[in-house]
Write an enzyme that holds these catalytic residues in place. Structure first.
Site, PDB file in Angstrom:
ATOM      1  N   GLY A 134       0.824  -1.196   0.000  1.00 39.46           N
ATOM      2  CA  GLY A 134       0.000   0.000   0.000  1.00 39.46           C
ATOM      3  C   GLY A 134       0.861   1.249   0.000  1.00 39.46           C
ATOM      4  N   CYS A 135       0.251   2.387  -0.342  1.00 39.76           N
ATOM      5  CA  CYS A 135       1.011   3.628  -0.473  1.00 39.76           C
ATOM      6  C   CYS A 135       1.486   4.163   0.881  1.00 39.76           C
ATOM      7  CB  CYS A 135       0.199   4.672  -1.231  1.00 39.76           C
ATOM      8  SG  CYS A 135      -1.458   4.952  -0.592  1.00 39.76           S
TER       9      CYS A 135
END
Length: 325
Positions: A134-135
């Site tokens: 995920g970012c």
């Protein structure tokens, strides 16, 4: 040439993949799948591609591509793979969260490797299936991995991180309309963001004894892209020793830079870079980590993983210029 299929082709991450891969010297786009845009030019959804690529969306898959990128919403990759079968030789990179946690990594005879290159590069090189991080998780993990590797995460970590509007995806929501987001600021999912699971998992991979709390406040910024994360925790080490530790840990990682200067998002937006700044005040260390949420936090990292899986230099196709002004 590596033949490539993209599923969920009309979203932001797919658009970034197309932009990178159409200029990648070892890649060839075979199809971009979108049921809502089938038959329409890619530039219908990705306006900046007009004049650069003559290709239409399709609702037909080629099950024999070399690599498949899944750019579907979180939780939708499993159902897609259940309903669409691909060749045993097709490598899969999932940009969603379906396979990131160890308890979820095995599916239909496939075992997904967590695709943070700075942590799992050796495993990625021999993997056929990748769960792209995920970012927020990417920015935060890169800020903390050197401490975990040295067993020095011994206190709670306070995290405040702000992401751009593209982090919410291309679909409209009450908090993504321009009239709400512009000149506005808010937090969401305080203390319980879904990326905490993968962050804790990676830290314990390096420091099994880690049991302290990650106190995470995610924020919505009024800009389109980028993540600016600040973290602080207690540390008795000098700034010089901390810098040496971080530089040694990332010595062979081409996309991570360590500094003691103040940093900003424009240094990394439009690139696959992560810049980490270290500061010390008394017995607390302040760690600042900046990335582009759509590139190092998603599509750029996915291409970096593809390069590693196919034995290419991991920077291939990713020499991108930041947006300095």
């Amino acid at each position: 040439m590596i033949t490539i299929g993209i599923i969920g082709g009309s979203g932001y991450t797919a658009g970034e993949l197309i932009r990178i891969l159409m200029f990648h010297p070892n890649a060839k786009l075979d199809f971009v799948y979108s049921t809502t845009n089938a038959g329409k030019p890619l530039s219908t959804a990705h306006h900046d591609l007009m004049g650069d690529i003559e290709m239409n969306f399709t609702d037909t898959i080629n099950p024999n591509v070399d690599v498949l990128f899944l750019c579907l919403g979180h939780g939708k990759s499993i159902s897609f793979l259940e309903n669409n079968k691909f060749s045993d030789t097709t490598k899969i990179i999932d940009l969603g969260n379906d396979f990131r946690l160890t308890k979820d990594k095995n599916f239909d005879g496939k075992s997904f490797v967590y695709g943070l290159p700075e942590l799992n590069k050796t495993d990625i090189k021999s993997a056929n299936y990748i769960a792209n991080p995920g970012c927020f998780a990417t920015a935060i993990q890169l800020a903390l991995l050197p401490l975990a590797a040295d067993g020095k995460l011994t206190e709670d970590v306070h995290i405040n991180a702000t992401t751009g509007s593209t982090g919410a995806g291309v679909g409209l929501a009450a908090t993504s309309h321009f009239s709400w987001r512009n000149n506005n600021f808010s937090h969401y999912k305080a203390f319980e963001h879904q990326h905490l699971g993968e962050i804790n998992q990676s830290l314990k991979q390096l420091q099994a004894s880690f049991s302290d709390e990650l106190i995470f406040i995610p924020n919505r910024g009024d800009f389109p892209r980028g993540i600016f994360a600040t973290l602080y925790t207690k540390s008795e080490e000098s700034l010089e020793d901390l810098v040496a530790k971080y530089e040694a840990f990332y010595a062979d990682q081409p996309f991570v830079t360590v500094t003691t200067t103040n940093i900003n998002m424009k240094q990394v937006v439009q690139t696959n870079k992560c810049i980490i700044s270290l500061m010390k005040k008394g017995n607390r260390v302040l760690i600042t980590s900046v990335i582009d949420n759509l590139l190092k936090g998603a599509s750029g990292q996915a291409v970096q993983n593809m390069n590693l899986m196919f034995g290419l230099d991991e920077t291939t196709g990713l020499h991108l210029k930041p947006c300095g002004f």
